[in-house]
Design a protein around this motif. Sequence first.
Motif, PDB file in Angstrom:
ATOM      1  N   ASP A  86       7.180   2.663  -9.109  1.00 18.05           N
ATOM      2  CA  ASP A  86       6.284   2.035  -8.141  1.00 18.05           C
ATOM      3  C   ASP A  86       5.097   1.387  -8.844  1.00 18.05           C
ATOM      4  O   ASP A  86       4.664   0.291  -8.460  1.00 18.05           O
ATOM      5  CB  ASP A  86       5.801   3.065  -7.121  1.00 18.05           C
ATOM      6  CG  ASP A  86       6.937   3.669  -6.318  1.00 18.05           C
ATOM      7  OD1 ASP A  86       7.940   2.964  -6.091  1.00 18.05           O
ATOM      8  OD2 ASP A  86       6.835   4.847  -5.938  1.00 18.05           O
ATOM      9  N   THR A 126      -3.047   3.309   4.836  1.00 14.18           N
ATOM     10  CA  THR A 126      -1.893   4.141   5.182  1.00 14.18           C
ATOM     11  C   THR A 126      -1.006   4.392   3.963  1.00 14.18           C
ATOM     12  O   THR A 126      -0.723   3.479   3.187  1.00 14.18           O
ATOM     13  CB  THR A 126      -1.060   3.465   6.289  1.00 14.18           C
ATOM     14  OG1 THR A 126      -1.868   3.303   7.446  1.00 14.18           O
ATOM     15  CG2 THR A 126       0.163   4.304   6.650  1.00 14.18           C
ATOM     16  N   ARG A 127      -0.555   5.632   3.815  1.00 15.14           N
ATOM     17  CA  ARG A 127       0.377   6.023   2.767  1.00 15.14           C
ATOM     18  C   ARG A 127       1.650   6.574   3.408  1.00 15.14           C
ATOM     19  O   ARG A 127       1.688   6.851   4.600  1.00 15.14           O
ATOM     20  CB  ARG A 127      -0.256   7.070   1.840  1.00 15.14           C
ATOM     21  CG  ARG A 127      -1.518   6.580   1.141  1.00 15.14           C
ATOM     22  CD  ARG A 127      -1.242   5.475   0.140  1.00 15.14           C
ATOM     23  NE  ARG A 127      -2.455   5.010  -0.524  1.00 15.14           N
ATOM     24  CZ  ARG A 127      -3.162   3.948  -0.128  1.00 15.14           C
ATOM     25  NH1 ARG A 127      -2.774   3.253   0.926  1.00 15.14           N
ATOM     26  NH2 ARG A 127      -4.247   3.587  -0.783  1.00 15.14           N
ATOM     27  N   HIS A 179       0.809  -1.216   0.000  1.00 15.07           N
ATOM     28  CA  HIS A 179       0.000   0.000   0.000  1.00 15.07           C
ATOM     29  C   HIS A 179       0.842   1.266   0.000  1.00 15.07           C
ATOM     30  O   HIS A 179       0.392   2.318  -0.457  1.00 15.07           O
ATOM     31  CB  HIS A 179      -0.944  -0.002   1.204  1.00 15.07           C
ATOM     32  CG  HIS A 179      -0.250  -0.212   2.516  1.00 15.07           C
ATOM     33  ND1 HIS A 179       0.156   0.836   3.308  1.00 15.07           N
ATOM     34  CD2 HIS A 179       0.123  -1.346   3.182  1.00 15.07           C
ATOM     35  CE1 HIS A 179       0.747   0.354   4.409  1.00 15.07           C
ATOM     36  NE2 HIS A 179       0.732  -0.968   4.355  1.00 15.07           N
ATOM     37  N   LEU A 180       2.081   1.181   0.486  1.00  9.86           N
ATOM     38  CA  LEU A 180       2.944   2.360   0.524  1.00  9.86           C
ATOM     39  C   LEU A 180       3.449   2.762  -0.862  1.00  9.86           C
ATOM     40  O   LEU A 180       3.943   3.883  -1.047  1.00  9.86           O
ATOM     41  CB  LEU A 180       4.133   2.117   1.458  1.00  9.86           C
ATOM     42  CG  LEU A 180       3.805   1.892   2.934  1.00  9.86           C
ATOM     43  CD1 LEU A 180       5.079   1.651   3.718  1.00  9.86           C
ATOM     44  CD2 LEU A 180       3.015   3.055   3.518  1.00  9.86           C
ATOM     45  N   GLN A 189       1.458   2.876  -3.481  1.00  7.53           N
ATOM     46  CA  GLN A 189       0.350   3.496  -4.200  1.00  7.53           C
ATOM     47  C   GLN A 189       0.495   5.021  -4.190  1.00  7.53           C
ATOM     48  O   GLN A 189       0.847   5.619  -3.180  1.00  7.53           O
ATOM     49  CB  GLN A 189      -0.978   3.066  -3.587  1.00  7.53           C
ATOM     50  CG  GLN A 189      -1.234   1.574  -3.746  1.00  7.53           C
ATOM     51  CD  GLN A 189      -2.532   1.113  -3.093  1.00  7.53           C
ATOM     52  OE1 GLN A 189      -3.425   1.909  -2.859  1.00  7.53           O
ATOM     53  NE2 GLN A 189      -2.620  -0.171  -2.800  1.00  7.53           N
ATOM     54  N   GLY A 190       0.252   5.622  -5.342  1.00  8.22           N
ATOM     55  CA  GLY A 190       0.433   7.060  -5.472  1.00  8.22           C
ATOM     56  C   GLY A 190       1.870   7.460  -5.694  1.00  8.22           C
ATOM     57  O   GLY A 190       2.205   8.653  -5.628  1.00  8.22           O
ATOM     58  N   HIS A 207       3.035   9.457   3.463  1.00  9.74           N
ATOM     59  CA  HIS A 207       2.922  10.739   4.166  1.00  9.74           C
ATOM     60  C   HIS A 207       2.276  10.583   5.548  1.00  9.74           C
ATOM     61  O   HIS A 207       2.389  11.474   6.393  1.00  9.74           O
ATOM     62  CB  HIS A 207       2.152  11.753   3.322  1.00  9.74           C
ATOM     63  CG  HIS A 207       0.732  11.349   3.018  1.00  9.74           C
ATOM     64  ND1 HIS A 207      -0.303  11.481   3.925  1.00  9.74           N
ATOM     65  CD2 HIS A 207       0.187  10.825   1.888  1.00  9.74           C
ATOM     66  CE1 HIS A 207      -1.424  11.047   3.374  1.00  9.74           C
ATOM     67  NE2 HIS A 207      -1.171  10.647   2.151  1.00  9.74           N
ATOM     68  N   ASP A 208       1.613   9.449   5.774  1.00  8.52           N
ATOM     69  CA  ASP A 208       0.974   9.225   7.071  1.00  8.52           C
ATOM     70  C   ASP A 208       1.960   8.817   8.162  1.00  8.52           C
ATOM     71  O   ASP A 208       1.608   8.841   9.356  1.00  8.52           O
ATOM     72  CB  ASP A 208      -0.098   8.130   6.953  1.00  8.52           C
ATOM     73  CG  ASP A 208      -1.249   8.527   6.043  1.00  8.52           C
ATOM     74  OD1 ASP A 208      -1.675   9.694   6.117  1.00  8.52           O
ATOM     75  OD2 ASP A 208      -1.710   7.676   5.261  1.00  8.52           O
TER      76      ASP A 208
END
Length: 287
Positions: free
Chosen positions: A139, A209-210, A130-131, A133-134, A212-213
Amino acid sequence: MFTLPVAGTEIAVHRSGSGSGTPVVLLHCSAAGARQMQVFAEALRDRFTVGQLDILIPDLHGYGASATRQGAHPLRLAHEAAIVASLSRHVGGPVHVIGHSYGGAVALAAAHGRPDLVRSLVLIEPVSFHLLQGGDSRDDTLLAEIGRVAGAVRQGVLTDRLEAGMAAFVNFWSGPGSWEGLSQRARAAMALHAPQVARNFQAAFDHPTRLHDITRFPVPTRLIYGGRTRPIARRIVELIERTLPDVSLRIVPEAGHMAPLSDPCATAALAAAQLCLIQPHPVTSAA
């Protein structure tokens, strides 16, 4: 072994210690269980005096002697992280957590959700997909690659070709031909884990969770990866290292993704060094 009720699911916990030492929780990878972590646990315990560590190794949902989570909602990392919180309450205080692969993703989710319950983290190639993503195009490429592996496992479950799905999984993480090198008995046993592996993949993709979190993540963390691991595992470790404020990075040069199993002594030495930074009276130290 004892069982711990976690949100209605009976979770089996294997203990390596007297119960009076500093509590350390070990979290295993997908398609495994607490039993596979025993050699690593022994290597870790050997770096401290007898009784100094109380090592707790839960079977995550659907593995070993733990029940598969029931309910209307799919398995999430938060459900696995609740095991760490329950163990913290069981021992009466914060715990050190060491997680490998899927267990590393669980460990990170647990510490992010309840940092007050975690004294320190050791993340051995956490598959926190999930990290990514974006992220950038690299990635996206890595996510597409691991997505194909997850799709193969899921398709194997849907078509009742479990071994075919798990062959893709094992050969991805351990190298081409690894599945073919297993005995028929080992392949049959591994295939039984396919439905839970598919759930683990989904949990790792779907966690909200990303990067930046976790910029103000308060838990001291050591990251470990194998020098011969997959690019996606190395990328996740690199991104976490760049983001966390209190972090160190170490490499097991000759290891791949399965370092705690293939190189338990070298990996345990690096994990023990992190505990020594937190322990008031460490017996040994490793860089």
